[in-house]
Design an enzyme around this catalytic site. Structure first.
Site, PDB file in Angstrom:
ATOM      1  N   THR A 298     -41.438  52.782   6.727  1.00 21.94           N
ATOM      2  CA  THR A 298     -41.499  51.328   6.908  1.00 21.94           C
ATOM      3  C   THR A 298     -40.501  50.846   7.960  1.00 21.94           C
ATOM      4  O   THR A 298     -40.849  50.044   8.825  1.00 21.94           O
ATOM      5  CB  THR A 298     -41.238  50.638   5.555  1.00 21.94           C
TER       6      THR A 298
ATOM      7  N   ALA B 269     -44.198  49.483   0.230  1.00 18.46           N
ATOM      8  CA  ALA B 269     -45.113  49.509  -0.922  1.00 18.46           C
ATOM      9  C   ALA B 269     -44.333  49.517  -2.231  1.00 18.46           C
ATOM     10  O   ALA B 269     -44.608  48.735  -3.148  1.00 18.46           O
ATOM     11  CB  ALA B 269     -46.027  50.731  -0.826  1.00 18.46           C
TER      12      ALA B 269
ATOM     13  N   SER C 194     -39.086  53.709  -1.874  1.00 16.30           N
ATOM     14  CA  SER C 194     -38.472  52.425  -1.539  1.00 16.30           C
ATOM     15  C   SER C 194     -38.829  51.972  -0.126  1.00 16.30           C
ATOM     16  O   SER C 194     -38.016  51.377   0.574  1.00 16.30           O
ATOM     17  CB  SER C 194     -36.956  52.510  -1.700  1.00 16.30           C
ATOM     18  N   GLY C 195     -40.075  52.262   0.297  1.00 13.36           N
ATOM     19  CA  GLY C 195     -40.610  51.632   1.507  1.00 13.36           C
ATOM     20  C   GLY C 195     -41.207  50.293   1.104  1.00 13.36           C
ATOM     21  O   GLY C 195     -40.977  49.788  -0.012  1.00 13.36           O
TER      22      GLY C 195
ATOM     23  N   SER D 186     -51.963  49.249   8.129  1.00 16.42           N
ATOM     24  CA  SER D 186     -51.270  50.017   7.099  1.00 16.42           C
ATOM     25  C   SER D 186     -50.279  49.156   6.315  1.00 16.42           C
ATOM     26  O   SER D 186     -50.269  49.152   5.079  1.00 16.42           O
ATOM     27  CB  SER D 186     -50.545  51.180   7.753  1.00 16.42           C
TER      28      SER D 186
ATOM     29  N   ARG E 129     -57.752  54.818  11.051  1.00 15.88           N
ATOM     30  CA  ARG E 129     -57.151  53.521  10.692  1.00 15.88           C
ATOM     31  C   ARG E 129     -57.035  52.604  11.899  1.00 15.88           C
ATOM     32  O   ARG E 129     -56.646  53.011  12.987  1.00 15.88           O
ATOM     33  CB  ARG E 129     -55.755  53.750  10.119  1.00 15.88           C
TER      34      ARG E 129
ATOM     35  N   GLY F 287     -46.545  45.785  14.102  1.00 14.93           N
ATOM     36  CA  GLY F 287     -46.569  44.670  13.170  1.00 14.93           C
ATOM     37  C   GLY F 287     -47.584  44.829  12.068  1.00 14.93           C
ATOM     38  O   GLY F 287     -47.987  45.939  11.730  1.00 14.93           O
TER      39      GLY F 287
ATOM     40  N   ARG G 283     -57.561  54.736  18.339  1.00 14.32           N
ATOM     41  CA  ARG G 283     -56.507  55.738  18.562  1.00 14.32           C
ATOM     42  C   ARG G 283     -57.011  57.156  18.725  1.00 14.32           C
ATOM     43  O   ARG G 283     -56.478  57.927  19.509  1.00 14.32           O
ATOM     44  CB  ARG G 283     -55.562  55.734  17.367  1.00 14.32           C
TER      45      ARG G 283
ATOM     46  N   ASP H 242     -45.020  64.006  -0.795  1.00 15.91           N
ATOM     47  CA  ASP H 242     -44.678  64.336  -2.190  1.00 15.91           C
ATOM     48  C   ASP H 242     -45.626  63.678  -3.193  1.00 15.91           C
ATOM     49  O   ASP H 242     -45.983  64.284  -4.213  1.00 15.91           O
ATOM     50  CB  ASP H 242     -43.251  63.882  -2.530  1.00 15.91           C
TER      51      ASP H 242
ATOM     52  N   HIS I 114     -51.118  59.377  16.895  1.00 16.77           N
ATOM     53  CA  HIS I 114     -50.850  58.234  17.778  1.00 16.77           C
ATOM     54  C   HIS I 114     -50.785  58.768  19.199  1.00 16.77           C
ATOM     55  O   HIS I 114     -50.132  59.787  19.443  1.00 16.77           O
ATOM     56  CB  HIS I 114     -49.530  57.574  17.384  1.00 16.77           C
TER      57      HIS I 114
ATOM     58  N   GLU J 127     -49.063  54.175   1.828  1.00 14.98           N
ATOM     59  CA  GLU J 127     -49.658  55.282   2.597  1.00 14.98           C
ATOM     60  C   GLU J 127     -50.020  56.471   1.720  1.00 14.98           C
ATOM     61  O   GLU J 127     -50.899  57.259   2.061  1.00 14.98           O
ATOM     62  CB  GLU J 127     -48.693  55.693   3.730  1.00 14.98           C
TER      63      GLU J 127
HETATM   64  P1  FAD Z   1     -42.708  54.665   3.254  1.00 10.49           P
HETATM   65  O1  FAD Z   1     -42.251  53.467   3.972  1.00 10.49           O
HETATM   66  O2  FAD Z   1     -42.760  55.935   4.014  1.00 10.49           O
HETATM   67  O3  FAD Z   1     -41.785  54.852   1.985  1.00 10.49           O
HETATM   68  C1  FAD Z   1     -41.901  56.000   1.168  1.00 10.49           C
HETATM   69  C2  FAD Z   1     -40.697  56.057   0.265  1.00 10.49           C
HETATM   70  O4  FAD Z   1     -40.869  57.040  -0.745  1.00 10.49           O
HETATM   71  C3  FAD Z   1     -39.408  56.414   0.978  1.00 10.49           C
HETATM   72  O5  FAD Z   1     -38.392  55.598   0.450  1.00 10.49           O
HETATM   73  C4  FAD Z   1     -39.172  57.871   0.577  1.00 10.49           C
HETATM   74  O6  FAD Z   1     -37.823  58.274   0.614  1.00 10.49           O
HETATM   75  C5  FAD Z   1     -39.701  57.839  -0.840  1.00 10.49           C
HETATM   76  N1  FAD Z   1     -40.101  59.134  -1.392  1.00 10.49           N
HETATM   77  C6  FAD Z   1     -40.959  60.032  -0.859  1.00 10.49           C
HETATM   78  N2  FAD Z   1     -41.097  61.080  -1.697  1.00 10.49           N
HETATM   79  C7  FAD Z   1     -40.314  60.838  -2.775  1.00 10.49           C
HETATM   80  C8  FAD Z   1     -40.031  61.544  -3.958  1.00 10.49           C
HETATM   81  N3  FAD Z   1     -40.557  62.752  -4.227  1.00 10.49           N
HETATM   82  N4  FAD Z   1     -39.174  60.999  -4.857  1.00 10.49           N
HETATM   83  C9  FAD Z   1     -38.586  59.808  -4.606  1.00 10.49           C
HETATM   84  N5  FAD Z   1     -38.822  59.096  -3.482  1.00 10.49           N
HETATM   85  C10 FAD Z   1     -39.674  59.599  -2.591  1.00 10.49           C
HETATM   86  N6  FAD Z   1     -48.091  50.479  10.263  1.00 10.49           N
HETATM   87  C11 FAD Z   1     -48.458  49.215  10.561  1.00 10.49           C
HETATM   88  O7  FAD Z   1     -49.272  48.624   9.839  1.00 10.49           O
HETATM   89  N7  FAD Z   1     -47.937  48.587  11.657  1.00 10.49           N
HETATM   90  C12 FAD Z   1     -47.038  49.189  12.480  1.00 10.49           C
HETATM   91  O8  FAD Z   1     -46.571  48.577  13.428  1.00 10.49           O
HETATM   92  C13 FAD Z   1     -46.658  50.520  12.195  1.00 10.49           C
HETATM   93  N8  FAD Z   1     -45.804  51.181  13.008  1.00 10.49           N
HETATM   94  C14 FAD Z   1     -45.368  52.426  12.649  1.00 10.49           C
HETATM   95  C15 FAD Z   1     -44.430  53.080  13.440  1.00 10.49           C
HETATM   96  C16 FAD Z   1     -43.930  54.311  13.050  1.00 10.49           C
HETATM   97  C17 FAD Z   1     -42.913  55.002  13.910  1.00 10.49           C
HETATM   98  C18 FAD Z   1     -44.394  54.914  11.862  1.00 10.49           C
HETATM   99  C19 FAD Z   1     -43.877  56.243  11.412  1.00 10.49           C
HETATM  100  C20 FAD Z   1     -45.362  54.288  11.089  1.00 10.49           C
HETATM  101  C21 FAD Z   1     -45.854  53.051  11.481  1.00 10.49           C
HETATM  102  N9  FAD Z   1     -46.815  52.391  10.712  1.00 10.49           N
HETATM  103  C22 FAD Z   1     -47.195  51.124  11.046  1.00 10.49           C
HETATM  104  C23 FAD Z   1     -47.253  52.937   9.429  1.00 10.49           C
HETATM  105  C24 FAD Z   1     -46.466  52.234   8.313  1.00 10.49           C
HETATM  106  O9  FAD Z   1     -45.138  52.036   8.735  1.00 10.49           O
HETATM  107  C25 FAD Z   1     -46.455  53.044   7.039  1.00 10.49           C
HETATM  108  O10 FAD Z   1     -47.768  53.433   6.716  1.00 10.49           O
HETATM  109  C26 FAD Z   1     -45.895  52.224   5.900  1.00 10.49           C
HETATM  110  O11 FAD Z   1     -44.613  51.743   6.222  1.00 10.49           O
HETATM  111  C27 FAD Z   1     -45.843  53.074   4.650  1.00 10.49           C
HETATM  112  O12 FAD Z   1     -45.123  52.381   3.670  1.00 10.49           O
HETATM  113  P2  FAD Z   1     -44.929  53.083   2.260  1.00 10.49           P
HETATM  114  O13 FAD Z   1     -44.061  52.168   1.469  1.00 10.49           O
HETATM  115  O14 FAD Z   1     -46.239  53.471   1.727  1.00 10.49           O
HETATM  116  O15 FAD Z   1     -44.153  54.442   2.607  1.00 10.49           O
HETATM  117  C1  SIN Z   2     -47.701  50.897  16.794  1.00  3.57           C
HETATM  118  O1  SIN Z   2     -46.878  49.987  16.902  1.00  3.57           O
HETATM  119  O2  SIN Z   2     -48.311  51.395  17.738  1.00  3.57           O
HETATM  120  C2  SIN Z   2     -47.979  51.426  15.445  1.00  3.57           C
HETATM  121  C3  SIN Z   2     -48.920  50.537  14.790  1.00  3.57           C
HETATM  122  C4  SIN Z   2     -49.552  51.213  13.621  1.00  3.57           C
HETATM  123  O3  SIN Z   2     -49.326  52.394  13.369  1.00  3.57           O
HETATM  124  O4  SIN Z   2     -50.341  50.535  12.961  1.00  3.57           O
END
Ligand code: FAD
Ligand code: SIN
Length: 539
Positions: free
Chosen positions: A47, A19, A16-17, A380, A375, A53, A279, A211, A232, A364
């Site tokens: 997320t 994606a 529930s991020g 992302s 990257r 951004g 990076r 996972d 980072h 991700e």
């Molecule tokens: P996530 O947002 O991590 O969501 C994954 C979900 O899956 C969660 O809800 C988790 O609980 C669930 N899950 C995991 N395993 C299981 C399972 N086995 N069963 C059920 N649920 C499960 N990217 C950018 O482009 N710009 C930015 O500014 C940026 N800043 C960032 C800052 C930080 C501190 C971090 C950590 C990352 C940052 N990133 C940034 C990277 C970006 O945030 C992530 O790559 C992106 O949000 C990933 O989204 P996602 O939906 O793929 O995964």
């Molecule tokens: C950051 O704000 O530096 C993170 C950006 C990213 O991971 O893309």
């Protein structure tokens, strides 16, 4: 108990991020019956912590072609150009979707405000709430999804079920019941985020345990590029407090890095781009300076700005620094590198399809090839929505006739386990080993030792019975995939740096793909890719 029930849902989304929620909302809008399962509360995801951004060439002087060039240049020869083209050229309509779902991006005199980040040739980063872009996205999407879609929180996906070579359901562990259940469905979308929790020091939240990669690998789908973890360069790592990211956008506004002697060091490593070099370059430079000084940090200086401006542009970072006794307007901030982003993941095509029919991967957890070996900042969040949109389009409208599943990409190499009567590891031991031997700077010997230790531990891990147990299993699987790939990749490229092979090598301009065939685990290495790298793309 684990035989699939009837298909109550057209698809089950795991995670529930951004994606997972975006994919679920898109599918729901198209009339599909969707279930979202997520292992914690709905908002527990990387997320919500995203700061800088989301990149998109939407400014009046920008062009997707320039964004594409920057993405390819950062990726050190491994970017899939077709996927990256889609990423950059399909950005604008996906940003419009986010706005339609309630995301309120910051503006400046009526025009969208655009920030600057490393290795981008232009200011093209849309942000929200200053430096809380992810929070704005997570809250907007989750409140909409909670009104419209079936969501099961604290429900952990433990196994992808298959029948006759395609997905038939997903097994979950339900915390409230303390036991497992099965949902029958012909389509599963993995949106489980990254695997930063493989490492001792990471910006990722506790849910990022890889996972999705482990689930996909276990059910026979291909996994690619796991040796590439992005570190980072600027995390605030203070004893007894969670690691906190100091966004690259701070360097984008002009912040400079200093070593313990008070010298600004980045121009020595990258005279043209200095603090805005990619990076991997900045992270290695910071580590080198730390080691030479015997210090656990370098210093980030943004004191050229006053407190009022900093508090408005970076409200979360400013507040967190103040809580830690640091006034960004007066003090240099101690920062050090931290594991941040998993470039590798479940191999997909540009429609989010994995090599197992009915299994999709987005965000991700997927490896679309857009990031290559390194990257570009803020690509992302963009990748999650661009490819989730395409995955939903494909899963609801499969081509007719459906093409046969993709053939495996190359010959198999068996990854055997070591029979062991040793003790099962604690998660902290695995994370410490990965940080030490499979971190920012690697050696062939250290990688081989780590691979062997992980093989021993893998044999000793007990059958999971709770969330912690499942997460340890995922971390070990991802750690093994990353380490085995890093052992094989005898070169340095992007985020993968080895002192025994410090330069890129033309014969390694290719991907490493792992696949577990039905008769046991195996690894495969793809044929050479056709992307255009230069030997001069040195780490
Ligand atoms: P996530 O947002 O991590 O969501 C994954 C979900 O899956 C969660 O809800 C988790 O609980 C669930 N899950 C995991 N395993 C299981 C399972 N086995 N069963 C059920 N649920 C499960 N990217 C950018 O482009 N710009 C930015 O500014 C940026 N800043 C960032 C800052 C930080 C501190 C971090 C950590 C990352 C940052 N990133 C940034 C990277 C970006 O945030 C992530 O790559 C992106 O949000 C990933 O989204 P996602 O939906 O793929 O995964
Ligand atoms: C950051 O704000 O530096 C993170 C950006 C990213 O991971 O893309």
């Amino acid at each position: 108990m684990t035989s699939p029930q009837h298909s109550e849902y057209d698809l089950v989304v795991v995670g529930s991020g951004i994606a997972g929620l975006y994919a679920a909302l898109q599918a729901h809008e198209a009339g599909a019956r969707v279930l979202v399962v997520t292992k914690g509360g709905i908002g527990e995801a990387s997320t919500r912590y995203a700061q800088g951004g989301i990149a998109a060439a939407v400014g009046p002087e920008d062009d997707p072609a320039d964004h594409l060039k920057d993405t390819i240049d950062a990726g050190a020869g491994l970017v899939d150009e077709e996927a990256a083209r889609i990423l950059c050229y399909e950005a604008a309509p996906r940003i419009a979707d986010l706005v339609r779902y309630g995301v309120n991006f910051d503006s400046d005199n009526g025009a969208v405000a655009l920030g600057r980040e490393a290795a981008h040739s232009r200011a093209r980063i849309l942000h929200a709430r200053g430096d809380a872009t992810g929070l704005e996205i997570e809250l907007s999407l989750s409140s909409l999804a909670q009104r419209e879609i079936a969501i099961l929180e604290h429900t952990f996906a433990t196994r992808i079920l298959t029948d006759s070579g395609r997905v038939s359901g997903v097994e979950v562990f339900v915390r409230a019941e303390g036991g497992r259940r099965v949902f029958g469905t012909p389509r599963v979308v993995l949106a489980t985020g990254g695997a930063g929790q493989m490492y001792r020091t990471t910006t990722n939240p506790p849910v990022s345990t890889g996972d999705g990669v482990a689930l996909a690998y276990e059910c026979g789908a291909e996994v690619m590029d796991m040796e590439f973890t992005q570190f980072h360069p600027t995390a605030l790592v203070l004893p007894g407090r969670p690691v906190f990211l100091i966004s690259e956008a701070v360097r984008g506004e002009g912040a400079q890095l200093f070593n313990a002697k008070g010298e600004r060091f980045m121009p020595r490593y990258d005279p043209d781009r200095a603090e805005l070099a990619p990076r991997d370059v900045v992270a290695r430079a910071a580590l080198k300076e730390m080691l030479e000084a015997g210090s656990d940090h370098v210093l980030l200086d943004v004191t050229a700005y006053d407190a009022e401006w900093l508090a408005a542009r970076f409200p979360s970072i400013y507040a967190r620094c103040l809580e830690s006794g640091l006034d960004m307007a007066k003090d240099r901030i101690p920062v050090s590198p931290a594991a941040h982003y998993t470039m590798g993941g479940v191999r997909t095509n540009t429609w989010g399809e994995t090599t197992l029919r009915g299994l999709f991967a987005v965000g991700e957890t997927a490896c679309t090839g857009v990031h290559g070996a390194n990257r570009l900042a803020s690509n992302s969040l963009l990748e999650t929505v661009v490819f989730a949109h395409r995955a939903v389009e494909r899963l609801l409208n499969p081509p007719d006739p459906t093409p046969p599943p993709e053939a495996p990409t190359a010959d198999a190499l068996v990854l055997d386990g070591l029979g062991s009567d040793g003790e099962a590891p604690r998660t902290e031991q695995v994370k410490e080993l990965m940080w030490r031997e499979v971190g920012i700077v690697r050696t062939g010997e250290g990688l081989r030792d780590a691979a062997e230790q992980l093989r021993r531990w893998a044999s000793a891990v007990p059958v999971p019975t709770d969330r912690e147990g499942y997460e340890l299993r995922s971390i070990i699987t991802c750690a093994r995939l990353a380490t085995e790939a890093a052992v094989r990749r005898e070169e340095s490229r992007g985020a993968h740096f080895r002192t025994d092979h410090p330069w890129p090598r033309e014969q390694w301009r290719r991907h490493i793909v792992f696949r577990r065939p039905s008769d046991g685990p195996s690894a495969t290495i793809t044929p050479e890719s056709t992307s255009t790298d230069r030997e001069s793309a040195r780490a």
